[in-house]
Design a protein around this motif. Structure first.
Motif, PDB file in Angstrom:
ATOM      1  N   ASN A 117       0.758  -1.219  -0.019  1.00  0.00           N
ATOM      2  CA  ASN A 117      -0.163  -0.073  -0.160  1.00  0.00           C
ATOM      3  C   ASN A 117       0.934   1.149   0.155  1.00  0.00           C
ATOM      4  N   ALA A 118       1.935   1.026   0.903  1.00  0.00           N
ATOM      5  CA  ALA A 118       2.789   2.284   0.849  1.00  0.00           C
ATOM      6  C   ALA A 118       3.622   2.515  -0.645  1.00  0.00           C
ATOM      7  N   MET A 122       3.530   5.925  -3.041  1.00  0.00           N
ATOM      8  CA  MET A 122       4.876   6.449  -3.557  1.00  0.00           C
ATOM      9  C   MET A 122       4.704   6.497  -4.901  1.00  0.00           C
ATOM     10  N   MET A 123       4.066   5.755  -5.809  1.00  0.00           N
ATOM     11  CA  MET A 123       3.833   5.893  -7.295  1.00  0.00           C
ATOM     12  C   MET A 123       3.062   7.248  -7.586  1.00  0.00           C
ATOM     13  N   LYS A 124       2.309   7.801  -6.683  1.00  0.00           N
ATOM     14  CA  LYS A 124       1.233   8.856  -6.865  1.00  0.00           C
ATOM     15  C   LYS A 124       1.902  10.156  -6.361  1.00  0.00           C
ATOM     16  N   LYS A 195       2.961  12.127 -16.914  1.00  0.00           N
ATOM     17  CA  LYS A 195       3.182  13.632 -16.572  1.00  0.00           C
ATOM     18  C   LYS A 195       2.595  13.611 -14.963  1.00  0.00           C
ATOM     19  N   PRO A 196       3.479  14.407 -14.006  1.00  0.00           N
ATOM     20  CA  PRO A 196       3.262  14.262 -12.740  1.00  0.00           C
ATOM     21  C   PRO A 196       1.896  14.609 -12.344  1.00  0.00           C
ATOM     22  N   LYS A 202      -3.705   8.101 -12.069  1.00  0.00           N
ATOM     23  CA  LYS A 202      -3.558   6.804 -12.682  1.00  0.00           C
ATOM     24  C   LYS A 202      -3.573   5.625 -11.987  1.00  0.00           C
ATOM     25  N   LYS A 203      -3.949   4.757 -12.474  1.00  0.00           N
ATOM     26  CA  LYS A 203      -4.160   3.404 -11.734  1.00  0.00           C
ATOM     27  C   LYS A 203      -2.935   2.426 -12.234  1.00  0.00           C
TER      28      LYS A 203
END
Length: 212
Positions: A117-118, A122-124, A195-196, A202-203
């Motif tokens: 989950n962390a 972190m990806m987002k 893009k940031p 985004k999934k």
């Protein structure tokens, strides 16, 4: 009507006058119409023919001008950094980013079960101010480069290194890592070309990564 009068009318060239006189003399009065009922006297003919618009071809000079405009817009998307840029100037930015990640990931209650989950968070997360290290890359000169993220685009990470230099590292074919409280987060650039602003919505799906 005799032939002499017919030749007189035809010789004068006034066809409309001759036709009106001929109809008046040869048709009964109940068949005649007044000038008020004559639509041709009320309305003028309208030219309904459609004219095709000629397509204006752009000259080579205008095309070159537009091309330069697009290039200028592309250049304006990237920040311009001064030559006397110092790494120490952005250390407070890195401290703010670390505090932001501590509140986002809750490291005090982080367990092995909650690491996935962390990783999704972190990806987002916003990476401006993070300390990135290039772990692997197809370009050998990029391997080992590390620094604070000054700018992130869809295809690049712009870092300021401890040697006060700016490095633009492409995301494609590169692997990055971030260390936070003894936890190492690995970022695969091929799956991170977003893009940031769009990355937050985004999934991300788990995909097998290819070794570089």
């Amino acid at each position: 009507m005799n032939l002499t009068s017919l030749q007189l009318y035809m010789g004068s060239g006034a066809r409309k006058t001759w036709l009106a006189s001929f109809v008046k003399e040869n048709l009964p009065e109940n068949r005649l119409r007044s000038n008020d009922d004559n639509l041709s006297s009320k309305f003028e003919s309208v030219d309904c023919s459609r004219r095709r618009k000629k397509k204006q071809r752009k000259s080579k000079a205008s095309i070159v001008g537009e091309t330069w405009t697009r290039l200028q817009r592309h250049k304006q998307r990237h920040l311009k950094f001064s030559a006397d840029l110092r790494y120490e100037t952005y250390l407070p930015l890195n401290a703010m980013w670390t505090k932001y990640m501590e509140e986002l990931l809750h490291f005090s209650s982080l367990t092995e079960a909650s690491l996935s989950n962390a990783a999704q968070k972190m990806m987002k997360a916003d990476l401006h101010g993070s300390f990135l290290t290039v772990k692997r890359s197809k370009c050998p000169s990029f391997i080992g480069v590390q620094g604070i993220v000054l700018q992130e685009t869809r295809n690049l990470f712009v870092l300021v290194t401890p040697y006060n230099s700016v490095k633009r590292i492409p995301k494609a074919n590169s692997v990055f890592c971030v260390v936070l409280h003894n936890h190492v987060f690995t970022i695969y650039g091929n799956q991170f070309t977003v893009k940031p602003g769009e990355r937050a919505a985004k999934k991300f799906k788990s995909k097998p990564s290819i070794d570089l």
